[in-house]
Design an enzyme around this catalytic site. Sequence first.
Site, PDB file in Angstrom:
ATOM      1  N   GLY A  13       0.756  -1.202  -0.072  1.00 52.39           N
ATOM      2  CA  GLY A  13      -0.062   0.088  -0.027  1.00 52.39           C
ATOM      3  C   GLY A  13       0.886   1.207  -0.050  1.00 52.39           C
ATOM      4  CB  SER A  15       0.413   4.051  -4.470  1.00 52.32           C
ATOM      5  OG  SER A  15      -1.033   3.759  -3.827  1.00 52.32           O
ATOM      6  NE  ARG A  16      -4.829   6.064  -2.469  1.00 52.23           N
ATOM      7  CZ  ARG A  16      -5.676   6.276  -1.828  1.00 52.23           C
ATOM      8  NH1 ARG A  16      -5.704   7.351  -1.130  1.00 52.23           N
ATOM      9  NH2 ARG A  16      -6.785   5.351  -1.605  1.00 52.23           N
ATOM     10  CE1 TYR A 156      -8.701   0.531   8.906  1.00 56.22           C
ATOM     11  CE2 TYR A 156      -8.878   1.613  10.852  1.00 56.22           C
ATOM     12  CZ  TYR A 156      -8.396   1.195   9.743  1.00 56.22           C
ATOM     13  OH  TYR A 156      -7.061   1.966   9.597  1.00 56.22           O
ATOM     14  CB  ALA A 158     -12.806  -7.189  13.653  1.00 59.95           C
ATOM     15  CB  ILE A 189      -2.737  10.237   9.895  1.00 55.35           C
ATOM     16  CG1 ILE A 189      -2.429   9.499  10.905  1.00 55.35           C
ATOM     17  CG2 ILE A 189      -1.759  10.856   9.075  1.00 55.35           C
ATOM     18  CD1 ILE A 189      -1.753  10.285  12.094  1.00 55.35           C
TER      19      ILE A 189
END
Length: 248
Positions: A13, A15-16, A156, A158, A189
């Site tokens: 993950g 990429s950004r 999320y 869990a 964030i």
Amino acid sequence: MSEQITRVAVVTGGSRGIGRAICTALAEKGCCVVVNCRHGVQAAEETAALCREKGAQALVVQADVSAPEGCEALFSQVQKAFGRVDILVNNAGVTRDNLIMRLTEEDYDKVLNTNLKGAFLCCKAASRLMMRQRYGRIVNLSSVVGLRGNAGQTAYAASKAGVIGLTKSLAKELASRGVTANAVAPGYITTDMTAALPETARADMVQQIPAARPGQPQEVARAVAFLADEQSSYITGQVLCVDGGMAM
């Protein structure tokens, strides 16, 4: 970093957002960086270009790490390109937020497969290599939601709580081989994901933060880079919250 060995870091993950910040932070430390993405190859290439600007080698690998064949393809390409894996950062993640009465089984499975199963598959693949090397750093991205829960985020929460359990168990399995496993739990964030939230929701979250502001991706990245460093060799099985005090 070691003068003899250039460390190879795999970031899922990447990429950004937080993933991109982690990639560039590891590049600054002199690592070769493998930027993994499932989609968004162009964005991943932009991340790789930022890493190269810092003098690091960078490779983009498109693969779905929530599937065994995707995970296998990722680590096969990394082995072919660099011959080793020293750092694994499991950052790939998705959300499908809804109250449990409205949450579909399909959405629940999607979140668990990406956030937890993907981390499991990558940890399994990387740990084999790291144990042979007798060196490795695994950093899994959890969340303060995995520590304290949040209404509307059962799937999320869990998945991120599961990441913590995975990390602690893995730390006990691998410690004797010079491999550490730790988790970083970000709070609120500033990313594309949080920018999509309604202004009222963002304001409510800020009110829960003693630091009275959201964090930046670079602040999470610095914590990850610390745990990925050779100097953190006596830290394992820990959860480091980067949340401005939100989870206290």
